[in-house]
Design a protein around this motif. Structure first.
Motif, PDB file in Angstrom:
ATOM      1  N   UNK A 231       8.734   4.153   1.073  1.00 37.56           N
ATOM      2  CA  UNK A 231       8.439   2.881   1.788  1.00 37.56           C
ATOM      3  C   UNK A 231       7.611   2.136   0.853  1.00 37.56           C
ATOM      4  N   UNK A 232       7.694   0.855   1.159  1.00 42.27           N
ATOM      5  CA  UNK A 232       6.975  -0.110   0.483  1.00 42.27           C
ATOM      6  C   UNK A 232       6.402  -1.068   1.406  1.00 42.27           C
ATOM      7  N   UNK A 233       5.302  -0.894   2.115  1.00 41.89           N
ATOM      8  CA  UNK A 233       4.572  -1.718   3.075  1.00 41.89           C
ATOM      9  C   UNK A 233       4.059  -3.060   2.485  1.00 41.89           C
ATOM     10  N   UNK A 234       4.306  -4.248   3.078  1.00 44.31           N
ATOM     11  CA  UNK A 234       4.084  -5.521   2.457  1.00 44.31           C
ATOM     12  C   UNK A 234       2.513  -5.840   3.190  1.00 44.31           C
ATOM     13  N   UNK A 235       1.763  -5.902   2.474  1.00 43.95           N
ATOM     14  CA  UNK A 235       0.381  -6.326   2.912  1.00 43.95           C
ATOM     15  C   UNK A 235      -0.190  -7.604   2.441  1.00 43.95           C
ATOM     16  N   UNK A 236      -0.680  -8.411   3.374  1.00 43.07           N
ATOM     17  CA  UNK A 236      -1.073  -9.902   3.159  1.00 43.07           C
ATOM     18  C   UNK A 236      -1.939  -9.969   1.901  1.00 43.07           C
ATOM     19  N   UNK A 237      -2.963  -9.207   1.990  1.00 43.61           N
ATOM     20  CA  UNK A 237      -4.071  -9.425   0.794  1.00 43.61           C
ATOM     21  C   UNK A 237      -3.429  -9.165  -0.693  1.00 43.61           C
ATOM     22  N   UNK A 238      -2.618  -8.262  -0.501  1.00 47.48           N
ATOM     23  CA  UNK A 238      -1.823  -7.825  -1.839  1.00 47.48           C
ATOM     24  C   UNK A 238      -0.734  -8.936  -2.263  1.00 47.48           C
TER      25      UNK A 238
ATOM     26  N   UNK B 138       5.894 -13.589  -3.127  1.00 48.26           N
ATOM     27  CA  UNK B 138       6.580 -14.142  -4.401  1.00 48.26           C
ATOM     28  C   UNK B 138       7.522 -13.434  -4.795  1.00 48.26           C
ATOM     29  N   UNK B 139       8.767 -13.777  -5.298  1.00 44.96           N
ATOM     30  CA  UNK B 139       9.975 -13.100  -5.434  1.00 44.96           C
ATOM     31  C   UNK B 139       9.774 -11.912  -6.346  1.00 44.96           C
ATOM     32  N   UNK B 140       9.096 -12.028  -7.514  1.00 47.87           N
ATOM     33  CA  UNK B 140       8.623 -10.999  -8.361  1.00 47.87           C
ATOM     34  C   UNK B 140       8.039 -10.007  -8.160  1.00 47.87           C
ATOM     35  N   UNK B 141       7.314  -9.999  -6.979  1.00 44.50           N
ATOM     36  CA  UNK B 141       6.788  -9.068  -6.298  1.00 44.50           C
ATOM     37  C   UNK B 141       7.331  -7.656  -6.018  1.00 44.50           C
ATOM     38  N   UNK B 142       8.580  -8.121  -5.845  1.00 41.58           N
ATOM     39  CA  UNK B 142       9.425  -6.845  -5.541  1.00 41.58           C
ATOM     40  C   UNK B 142       9.439  -5.458  -6.455  1.00 41.58           C
ATOM     41  N   UNK B 143       8.857  -5.938  -7.812  1.00 38.59           N
ATOM     42  CA  UNK B 143       8.513  -4.822  -8.716  1.00 38.59           C
ATOM     43  C   UNK B 143       7.584  -4.007  -8.497  1.00 38.59           C
ATOM     44  N   UNK B 144       6.496  -4.461  -7.842  1.00 34.87           N
ATOM     45  CA  UNK B 144       5.491  -3.614  -7.364  1.00 34.87           C
ATOM     46  C   UNK B 144       5.893  -2.490  -6.549  1.00 34.87           C
ATOM     47  N   UNK B 145       7.032  -2.369  -5.859  1.00 32.74           N
ATOM     48  CA  UNK B 145       7.633  -1.375  -5.334  1.00 32.74           C
ATOM     49  C   UNK B 145       7.756  -0.021  -6.158  1.00 32.74           C
ATOM     50  N   UNK B 146       8.419  -0.201  -7.139  1.00 36.69           N
ATOM     51  CA  UNK B 146       8.318   0.730  -8.272  1.00 36.69           C
ATOM     52  C   UNK B 146       6.871   1.155  -8.746  1.00 36.69           C
ATOM     53  N   UNK B 147       6.146   0.184  -9.222  1.00 38.32           N
ATOM     54  CA  UNK B 147       4.966   0.433  -9.618  1.00 38.32           C
ATOM     55  C   UNK B 147       3.936   0.952  -8.815  1.00 38.32           C
ATOM     56  N   UNK B 148       3.773   0.528  -7.627  1.00 37.93           N
ATOM     57  CA  UNK B 148       2.748   1.120  -6.787  1.00 37.93           C
ATOM     58  C   UNK B 148       3.119   2.410  -5.690  1.00 37.93           C
ATOM     59  N   UNK B 149       4.444   1.924  -5.200  1.00 38.31           N
ATOM     60  CA  UNK B 149       4.752   2.814  -3.944  1.00 38.31           C
ATOM     61  C   UNK B 149       5.778   3.955  -4.340  1.00 38.31           C
TER      62      UNK B 149
ATOM     63  N   UNK C 143       3.632  -7.755   6.668  1.00 38.46           N
ATOM     64  CA  UNK C 143       3.678  -6.788   7.923  1.00 38.46           C
ATOM     65  C   UNK C 143       5.074  -6.095   8.124  1.00 38.46           C
ATOM     66  N   UNK C 144       5.899  -6.437   7.203  1.00 34.35           N
ATOM     67  CA  UNK C 144       7.313  -5.500   7.121  1.00 34.35           C
ATOM     68  C   UNK C 144       7.051  -4.668   6.144  1.00 34.35           C
ATOM     69  N   UNK C 145       7.573  -3.375   6.359  1.00 36.72           N
ATOM     70  CA  UNK C 145       7.747  -2.146   5.430  1.00 36.72           C
ATOM     71  C   UNK C 145       9.289  -2.061   5.117  1.00 36.72           C
ATOM     72  N   UNK C 146       9.417  -2.226   3.584  1.00 39.66           N
ATOM     73  CA  UNK C 146      10.766  -2.136   3.082  1.00 39.66           C
ATOM     74  C   UNK C 146      10.739  -0.681   2.707  1.00 39.66           C
ATOM     75  N   UNK C 147      11.956  -0.239   2.893  1.00 35.96           N
ATOM     76  CA  UNK C 147      12.641   0.990   2.353  1.00 35.96           C
ATOM     77  C   UNK C 147      13.015   1.003   0.872  1.00 35.96           C
ATOM     78  N   UNK C 148      12.734   1.504   0.202  1.00 32.16           N
ATOM     79  CA  UNK C 148      13.323   1.239  -1.268  1.00 32.16           C
ATOM     80  C   UNK C 148      13.929   2.377  -1.999  1.00 32.16           C
TER      81      UNK C 148
END
Lengths: 138, 140
Positions: B4-11, B34-45, B80-85
């Motif tokens: 899971x990759x939760x999208x948090x507004x402060x991040x 921002x579109x390239x923030x998807x990369x944080x799924x791999x980096x953080x989650x 507010x969305x939680x993506x599944x990657x």
């Protein structure tokens, strides 16, 4: 932020944007935000031991700067595809200039789209990034 | 395997600042990423045991980023969305290095779905392992 308010025309260019010289702090700020803590981008001794003259920027930082530039132009909510190729490294002190132009207007399944080509060049004039992107038209 | 990759507004706000955009779309409590923030799924989650980079088995000192593509199958995801990657390794191939040795190129694909299972975005990465350390072959 500006958006397309008139019919997009192939060949139309966005005004180029030059970012201030990049600092090591910019690299670290991006690394903290993105979660990519590869030491080549902040640990000078690690970079030197690995054979580089200094730390260098995270490729995804300049990709993010280029994305900010084109989404400020055509609207982030309309973005449907963004692709970059990393062509050259970016170093502390580099001044990056982003440019973009419309190269196609076409009908896709979800509506009318524009395709743009874009570059992010170092102050030497050599491209650090080249890429293309698609935006849905309102 | 997925995570899971939760999208948090402060991040999202932090990322938008790091990529130097002050677009109002990235502010407030339900900003779009921002579109390239998807990369944080791999980096953080991404859990270590699912790491695409570990699956590649590349030498950390010789990794370069070749290409990165983000495809959005609809509006960009929001706070507010939680993506599944789910990340998989695609095709790989080798090329001779400019100064000898072998460069290895590999594709890594991550699909992001929303809580209804709808495919929201696809990230297509090309990762390069250079022939030697400390050179400028490839890119980044």
């Amino acid at each position: 932020m500006t958006t397309v308010t008139t019919t997009p025309v192939i060949g139309h260019q966005a005004p180029p944007l030059t970012y201030p010289p990049l600092t090591r702090t910019d690299f670290v700020k991006y690394q903290g935000a993105s979660g990519d803590f590869h030491p080549l981008h902040h640990d000078e001794s690690y970079a030197l031991e690995t054979g580089f003259p200094s730390v260098f920027s995270v490729g995804m930082l300049q990709a993010g700067l280029l994305a900010s530039y084109v989404t400020d132009w055509l609207g982030v909510e309309n973005l449907r595809r963004f692709k970059v190729r990393f062509a050259e490294k970016v170093w502390p002190g580099d001044e990056l200039t982003c440019s973009a132009k419309i190269v196609d207007v076409f009908d896709a399944e979800d509506g009318r789209r524009v395709r743009i080509e874009m570059t992010c060049a170092r102050q030497t004039g050599v491209n650090a990034l080249v890429g293309d992107a698609e935006f849905l038209l309102d | 395997m997925s995570y899971e990759f939760p999208l948090d507004y402060s991040k999202i706000r932090e990322f938008a600042r790091a990529v130097m955009t002050d677009d109002a779309a990235h502010t407030g409590t339900e900003p779009v990423i921002p579109p390239t923030m998807l990369t944080s799924g791999r980096m953080i989650w991404e859990p270590a045991e699912q790491s695409g980079f570990v699956k590649l088995g590349f030498d950390r000192r010789r990794i370069l980023h070749g290409e990165e593509e983000y495809v959005f199958h609809g509006p960009l995801p929001r706070a507010g969305q939680t993506l599944t990657a789910d990340t998989r390794i695609g095709e790989s191939f080798e090329k001779p290095g400019k100064r000898g040795g072998v460069m290895t190129f590999a594709k890594m694909i991550t699909e992001f779905r929303d809580d209804s299972g709808r495919l929201v975005a696809t990230q297509n990465s090309t990762i390069i392992q250079t022939a030697t350390t400390g050179n400028s072959e490839g890119s980044k």
